[in-house]
Design an enzyme around this catalytic site. Structure first.
Site, PDB file in Angstrom:
ATOM      1  N   ASP A  10       4.304 -64.615 -87.562  1.00 27.00           N
ATOM      2  CA  ASP A  10       5.492 -64.469 -86.732  1.00 27.00           C
ATOM      3  C   ASP A  10       5.291 -65.316 -85.479  1.00 27.00           C
ATOM      4  O   ASP A  10       4.157 -65.494 -85.014  1.00 27.00           O
ATOM      5  CB  ASP A  10       5.673 -62.996 -86.359  1.00 27.00           C
ATOM      6  CG  ASP A  10       6.711 -62.802 -85.283  1.00 27.00           C
ATOM      7  OD1 ASP A  10       7.874 -63.174 -85.518  1.00 27.00           O
ATOM      8  OD2 ASP A  10       6.354 -62.295 -84.207  1.00 27.00           O
ATOM      9  N   TYR A  12       7.556 -65.242 -82.260  1.00 27.45           N
ATOM     10  CA  TYR A  12       7.888 -64.637 -80.970  1.00 27.45           C
ATOM     11  C   TYR A  12       7.158 -63.314 -80.758  1.00 27.45           C
ATOM     12  O   TYR A  12       7.390 -62.340 -81.464  1.00 27.45           O
ATOM     13  CB  TYR A  12       9.397 -64.423 -80.865  1.00 27.45           C
ATOM     14  CG  TYR A  12      10.183 -65.717 -80.906  1.00 27.45           C
ATOM     15  CD1 TYR A  12      10.180 -66.581 -79.814  1.00 27.45           C
ATOM     16  CD2 TYR A  12      10.913 -66.074 -82.032  1.00 27.45           C
ATOM     17  CE1 TYR A  12      10.894 -67.774 -79.842  1.00 27.45           C
ATOM     18  CE2 TYR A  12      11.635 -67.264 -82.066  1.00 27.45           C
ATOM     19  CZ  TYR A  12      11.618 -68.106 -80.969  1.00 27.45           C
ATOM     20  OH  TYR A  12      12.324 -69.283 -81.002  1.00 27.45           O
ATOM     21  N   ARG A  41      14.611 -59.370 -74.059  1.00 27.73           N
ATOM     22  CA  ARG A  41      13.934 -59.257 -75.353  1.00 27.73           C
ATOM     23  C   ARG A  41      14.482 -58.078 -76.160  1.00 27.73           C
ATOM     24  O   ARG A  41      14.715 -58.179 -77.367  1.00 27.73           O
ATOM     25  CB  ARG A  41      12.428 -59.096 -75.132  1.00 27.73           C
ATOM     26  CG  ARG A  41      11.607 -58.848 -76.394  1.00 27.73           C
ATOM     27  CD  ARG A  41      11.691 -59.990 -77.369  1.00 27.73           C
ATOM     28  NE  ARG A  41      10.724 -59.831 -78.458  1.00 27.73           N
ATOM     29  CZ  ARG A  41      10.745 -60.537 -79.574  1.00 27.73           C
ATOM     30  NH1 ARG A  41      11.677 -61.463 -79.766  1.00 27.73           N
ATOM     31  NH2 ARG A  41       9.832 -60.342 -80.506  1.00 27.73           N
ATOM     32  N   SER A 116       9.675 -67.299 -88.952  1.00 33.55           N
ATOM     33  CA  SER A 116      10.287 -66.841 -87.711  1.00 33.55           C
ATOM     34  C   SER A 116      11.803 -66.763 -87.787  1.00 33.55           C
ATOM     35  O   SER A 116      12.443 -67.426 -88.612  1.00 33.55           O
ATOM     36  CB  SER A 116       9.887 -67.799 -86.580  1.00 33.55           C
ATOM     37  OG  SER A 116      10.566 -67.503 -85.378  1.00 33.55           O
TER      38      SER A 116
END
Length: 221
Positions: A10, A12, A41, A116
Site C-alpha cells: 500500500d 498512503y 485523511r 494503491s
C-alpha cells in the site's frame, strides 16, 4: 509466512507518510495544521468507501480534493484555489517513511509493486519525487478497475500483474481496512502497526503484525 513470491505495498500511510503535509498546513494555518491533516485523511477514506458502495467512482485526486474542501470548510479555514493547490501539490510530494526507504532495496530478490488507490500519474509522481521509482516492478492503481479498496477487484490487480496465486503474494499495509480486504481476498498480509493500534473487530486478522517495514527481511528469511 511462506511461499511468498512477490510483495505488494500500500502507498498512503504505509510507504508514504500522509501526514508529512502537516508542516505546510501548519505554516498556512498556524495552530491548525495537524487537525487539518487528520480530518483530511479521515474524510478522504470515508469518501472512498462511500463512492465504492454507491458505485460512483472518481479518480483519487478528485476524491482527495473533495476531502480537503470539506475539511477546510469544517475548520473555518480559507480554502481558495491557491490554498488548495498548494496542499494538493504537497500530497504528490509526500515523504516516504524512513523504514520503507531503507528496507525496499533489501527486498530486491522479490517482485515488488505498489498497489494503491492513487491514480497512475499520482503514483508515478509520488515515487519519482521520493527517488524510489527503481524499487518497484509495477505501480498498480485501482483506477484501472474503477473501485476503491477494499473491493476484491483492487487486489486482483496484483495477481494478474504477477501471474501468481493469491497466497503467493505478501501484502503490506498500515491501514486496517486494507488488512481486512487483502486477507479476505486471500493474500498473506503483513500489518505495519507503527502506532500500537488494535485490530478492528471485523473477523479478519493479519498473518503477522510488525512495528516497522524494516522487520520484513528477517520475517521472510
Amino acid at each position: 509466512m511462506h511461499g511468498i513470491k512477490a510483495l505488494a505495498f500500500d502507498a498512503y500511510g504505509t510507504v508514504f507518510d500522509v501526514h508529512s503535509v502537516v508542516a505546510l498546513a501548519e505554516k498556512m494555518y498556524p495552530g491548525k495544521g495537524k487537525e487539518l491533516s487528520q480530518l483530511w485523511r479521515s474524510k478522504q477514506i470515508e469518501y472512498m468507501f462511500l463512492r465504492t458502495i454507491m458505485g460512483r467512482y472518481i479518480p483519487h485526486n478528485q476524491n482527495t480534493e473533495a476531502g480537503l474542501k470539506y475539511s477546510l470548510k469544517y475548520l473555518g479555514l480559507p480554502g481558495g484555489t491557491s490554498e488548495r493547490g498548494a496542499l494538493m501539490d504537497a500530497y504528490e510530494r509526500l515523504s516516504p517513511f524512513e523504514d520503507a526507504r531503507q528496507t525496499l532495496p533489501k527486498l530486491s530478490g522479490l517482485k515488488r509493486a505498489i498497489l494503491s488507490v492513487g491514480t497512475p500519474s499520482l503514483l508515478t509522481n509520488l515515487v519519482g519525487n521520493a527517488g524510489i521509482t527503481d524499487q518497484f516492478d509495477a505501480l498498480l492503481s485501482v483506477d484501472e478497475v474503477k473501485v476503491y479498496k477494499p473491493h476484491p477487484r483492487t487486489y486482483q490487480l496484483a495477481t494478474d500483474k504477477f501471474d501468481l496465486q493469491r497466497h503467493e503474494i505478501g501484502f503490506v499495509t498500515s491501514n486496517y481496512f486494507d488488512v481486512a480486504g487483502a486477507k479476505a481476498f486471500g493474500f498473506q498480509v503483513i500489518w505495519i502497526n507503527r502506532n500500537g493500534a488494535i485490530p478492528d473487530e471485523v473477523g479478519l486478522l493479519p498473518d503477522v503484525a510488525l512495528t516497522s517495514i524494516a522487520e520484513i527481511p528477517n520475517l521472510l528469511g
